[in-house]
Design a protein around this motif. Structure first.
Motif, PDB file in Angstrom:
ATOM      1  N   ARG A 199      -2.255 -23.467  12.996  1.00 50.68           N
ATOM      2  CA  ARG A 199      -1.688 -23.802  11.690  1.00 50.68           C
ATOM      3  C   ARG A 199      -1.773 -22.600  10.750  1.00 50.68           C
ATOM      4  O   ARG A 199      -2.503 -21.649  11.011  1.00 50.68           O
ATOM      5  N   LEU A 200      -1.021 -22.650   9.681  1.00 42.90           N
ATOM      6  CA  LEU A 200      -0.989 -21.518   8.759  1.00 42.90           C
ATOM      7  C   LEU A 200      -2.369 -21.217   8.193  1.00 42.90           C
ATOM      8  O   LEU A 200      -2.700 -20.052   7.948  1.00 42.90           O
ATOM      9  N   SER A 201      -3.177 -22.232   8.004  1.00 47.13           N
ATOM     10  CA  SER A 201      -4.526 -22.015   7.485  1.00 47.13           C
ATOM     11  C   SER A 201      -5.368 -21.166   8.430  1.00 47.13           C
ATOM     12  O   SER A 201      -6.361 -20.566   8.013  1.00 47.13           O
ATOM     13  N   ASP A 202      -4.968 -21.096   9.720  1.00 46.50           N
ATOM     14  CA  ASP A 202      -5.713 -20.307  10.698  1.00 46.50           C
ATOM     15  C   ASP A 202      -5.373 -18.821  10.640  1.00 46.50           C
ATOM     16  O   ASP A 202      -6.151 -17.987  11.121  1.00 46.50           O
ATOM     17  N   VAL A 203      -4.216 -18.478  10.095  1.00 40.50           N
ATOM     18  CA  VAL A 203      -3.765 -17.078  10.152  1.00 40.50           C
ATOM     19  C   VAL A 203      -3.467 -16.466   8.789  1.00 40.50           C
ATOM     20  O   VAL A 203      -3.213 -15.265   8.694  1.00 40.50           O
ATOM     21  N   MET A 204      -3.499 -17.247   7.727  1.00 40.20           N
ATOM     22  CA  MET A 204      -3.074 -16.729   6.420  1.00 40.20           C
ATOM     23  C   MET A 204      -4.124 -15.810   5.790  1.00 40.20           C
ATOM     24  O   MET A 204      -5.317 -15.902   6.082  1.00 40.20           O
ATOM     25  N   HIS A 205      -3.654 -14.922   4.936  1.00 47.57           N
ATOM     26  CA  HIS A 205      -4.513 -14.059   4.119  1.00 47.57           C
ATOM     27  C   HIS A 205      -4.868 -14.825   2.840  1.00 47.57           C
ATOM     28  O   HIS A 205      -4.006 -15.487   2.243  1.00 47.57           O
ATOM     29  N   THR A 206      -6.098 -14.727   2.425  1.00 51.42           N
ATOM     30  CA  THR A 206      -6.565 -15.547   1.304  1.00 51.42           C
ATOM     31  C   THR A 206      -7.286 -14.710   0.238  1.00 51.42           C
ATOM     32  O   THR A 206      -7.525 -13.513   0.405  1.00 51.42           O
ATOM     33  N   ASP A 207      -7.655 -15.369  -0.848  1.00 49.53           N
ATOM     34  CA  ASP A 207      -8.505 -14.824  -1.910  1.00 49.53           C
ATOM     35  C   ASP A 207      -7.995 -13.481  -2.427  1.00 49.53           C
ATOM     36  O   ASP A 207      -6.852 -13.371  -2.826  1.00 49.53           O
ATOM     37  N   ASN A 208      -8.836 -12.446  -2.381  1.00 52.42           N
ATOM     38  CA  ASN A 208      -8.482 -11.158  -2.970  1.00 52.42           C
ATOM     39  C   ASN A 208      -7.416 -10.398  -2.178  1.00 52.42           C
ATOM     40  O   ASN A 208      -6.909  -9.374  -2.645  1.00 52.42           O
ATOM     41  N   GLU A 209      -7.087 -10.880  -0.990  1.00 56.65           N
ATOM     42  CA  GLU A 209      -6.022 -10.238  -0.212  1.00 56.65           C
ATOM     43  C   GLU A 209      -4.646 -10.565  -0.791  1.00 56.65           C
ATOM     44  O   GLU A 209      -3.678  -9.853  -0.529  1.00 56.65           O
ATOM     45  N   ILE A 210      -4.549 -11.641  -1.545  1.00 58.16           N
ATOM     46  CA  ILE A 210      -3.255 -12.076  -2.084  1.00 58.16           C
ATOM     47  C   ILE A 210      -2.890 -11.233  -3.308  1.00 58.16           C
ATOM     48  O   ILE A 210      -3.672 -11.150  -4.266  1.00 58.16           O
ATOM     49  N   PRO A 211      -1.729 -10.587  -3.320  1.00 61.12           N
ATOM     50  CA  PRO A 211      -1.313  -9.840  -4.517  1.00 61.12           C
ATOM     51  C   PRO A 211      -0.955 -10.810  -5.637  1.00 61.12           C
ATOM     52  O   PRO A 211      -0.201 -11.760  -5.436  1.00 61.12           O
ATOM     53  N   ARG A 212      -1.519 -10.556  -6.842  1.00 60.33           N
ATOM     54  CA  ARG A 212      -1.291 -11.448  -7.982  1.00 60.33           C
ATOM     55  C   ARG A 212      -1.105 -10.620  -9.257  1.00 60.33           C
ATOM     56  O   ARG A 212      -1.853  -9.675  -9.487  1.00 60.33           O
ATOM     57  N   VAL A 213      -0.133 -11.012 -10.046  1.00 59.22           N
ATOM     58  CA  VAL A 213       0.029 -10.416 -11.380  1.00 59.22           C
ATOM     59  C   VAL A 213       0.467 -11.515 -12.345  1.00 59.22           C
ATOM     60  O   VAL A 213       0.989 -12.557 -11.933  1.00 59.22           O
ATOM     61  N   LEU A 214       0.267 -11.271 -13.639  1.00 62.81           N
ATOM     62  CA  LEU A 214       0.753 -12.168 -14.683  1.00 62.81           C
ATOM     63  C   LEU A 214       2.209 -11.853 -14.990  1.00 62.81           C
ATOM     64  O   LEU A 214       2.674 -10.720 -14.740  1.00 62.81           O
ATOM     65  N   PRO A 215       2.973 -12.783 -15.542  1.00 64.41           N
ATOM     66  CA  PRO A 215       4.399 -12.525 -15.807  1.00 64.41           C
ATOM     67  C   PRO A 215       4.644 -11.396 -16.806  1.00 64.41           C
ATOM     68  O   PRO A 215       5.675 -10.725 -16.749  1.00 64.41           O
ATOM     69  N   GLU A 216       3.681 -11.156 -17.714  1.00 66.62           N
ATOM     70  CA  GLU A 216       3.867 -10.082 -18.698  1.00 66.62           C
ATOM     71  C   GLU A 216       3.435  -8.717 -18.173  1.00 66.62           C
ATOM     72  O   GLU A 216       3.463  -7.711 -18.905  1.00 66.62           O
ATOM     73  N   GLY A 230      -0.181  -4.331   0.218  1.00 63.76           N
ATOM     74  CA  GLY A 230       0.573  -4.053   1.438  1.00 63.76           C
ATOM     75  C   GLY A 230       1.414  -5.176   1.990  1.00 63.76           C
ATOM     76  O   GLY A 230       1.696  -5.213   3.195  1.00 63.76           O
ATOM     77  N   PHE A 231       1.861  -6.092   1.129  1.00 60.81           N
ATOM     78  CA  PHE A 231       2.708  -7.187   1.606  1.00 60.81           C
ATOM     79  C   PHE A 231       4.187  -6.985   1.266  1.00 60.81           C
ATOM     80  O   PHE A 231       5.022  -7.816   1.621  1.00 60.81           O
TER      81      PHE A 231
END
Length: 323
Positions: A199-216, A230-231
């Motif tokens: 399942r996706l939960s077995d292979v997904m990148h999580t937490d600090n690996e996820i690139p995140r920014v605010l809309p502004e 690197g995504f």
């Protein structure tokens, strides 16, 4: 020296064996149903035994039964007389395969098996044979002739036996309501198991690996986040952690083509507000199919509360063997 007609020989063999299999259809009757009920109502395993070619076919039948929800294994009848009989318990059912119905190694076991109260299903060509008469149920595997021109080598008969064993296993599978996921649990090491279990939960990148920014966030900072993680994309989220959209390399190229000055733009102005998402409990194989259909390389993963919990790249699925 005349050239031998290999093709005609092969076609004759196939025709004889096909006729033997077709002949089985008229024998799928109450005896077959009784054998299925006997196994379904049993508390133990199905122990398959047979000598020679029947033994080889028996091993395959036992393996098919075991992988389709009917616990089963093969016991060599010769070894059974020298200690392996201890593998068989009173709750088990013996599936004895003998074309003649008189294999001496199996016949020698019958008194002990019956004394132990073990029920027997036989596969023979002769319902009046020693093994068939002792069995609770006999399944007819007789053939008009072997494919062997000498009518000696087990060929048509072993094919018929194998097909009847498959018919038994599949009838039991359907009666049990055996599912694809059940099948995968007995095949975890193969590609099929990975497709059905991962399942996706077995292979997904999580937490600090996820690139995140605010809309502004300024585009320069958003591009920096994309580069570091690197995504080839970054998610856009508000301060409460709600997913608002996604900005990808493709969005960057399209923005430049439109003449947008990315030096002053904010990522929220250029993001895609309808990114492709899937639940974390989705099968990885299903995710791969979606990504190929949508022609995307990255997929956002959400939980039951629709919160972003992970990111999966198509390469992650390919490395996991979901092909």
């Amino acid at each position: 020296m005349a050239t031998f007609d290999y093709v005609s020989s092969a076609l004759r063999t196939i025709r004889f064996e096909a006729e033997a299999v077709t002949a089985l259809m008229s024998r799928i009757d109450g005896q077959f149903s009784q054998a299925c009920e006997l196994i379904l109502n049993g508390k133990g395993r199905v122990i398959v035994t047979g000598m020679g070619k029947s033994g080889h076919v028996g091993k395959k039948i036992a393996a098919t039964l075991a992988s389709t929800g009917t616990p089963s294994f093969y016991v060599h009848p010769g070894e059974a007389s020298h200690g392996d009989l201890g593998m068989i318990t009173k709750d088990d059912i013996l599936l004895a395969i003998s074309y003649s119905g008189t294999s001496s190694e199996i016949v020698a076991l019958l008194p002990l098996l019956k004394r132990g109260g073990i029920k027997i299903i036989s596969m023979t060509s002769n319902p009046d044979s020693t093994i068939a008469e002792v069995a609770e149920v006999n399944l007819d595997i007789s053939v008009v002739h072997e494919a062997c021109p000498l009518d000696l080598a087990p060929t048509s008969s072993t094919t018929a036996t194998l097909v009847l064993g498959d018919a038994l296993a599949i009838a039991l599978l359907e009666a049990r309501g055996f599912t694809a996921e059940d099948f995968a649990f007995s095949h975890p090491g193969g590609a099929l198991g990975r497709k059905l279990l991962l399942r996706l939960s077995d292979v997904m990148h999580t937490d600090n690996e996820i690139p995140r920014v605010l809309p502004e966030t300024p585009m320069a900072d958003a591009l920096m986040e994309m580069s570091q993680k690197g995504f080839g994309m970054t998610t856009v989220m508000n301060s409460a952690g709600d997913l608002l959209g996604i900005f990808t390399d493709g969005d960057l190229r399209r923005s430049i083509d439109r003449g947008i000055d990315i030096r002053v733009a904010r990522v929220g102005e250029l993001m895609n507000t309808t990114p492709k998402t899937l639940r974390d409990n989705t099968l990885a194989a299903e995710a791969l199919a979606l990504m190929e259909q949508a022609k995307i390389n990255v997929l956002l993963i959400t939980n039951e509360q629709k919160k972003l919990v992970g990111v999966v790249k198509i390469n992650d699925l390919l490395r996991a063997g979901i092909i």
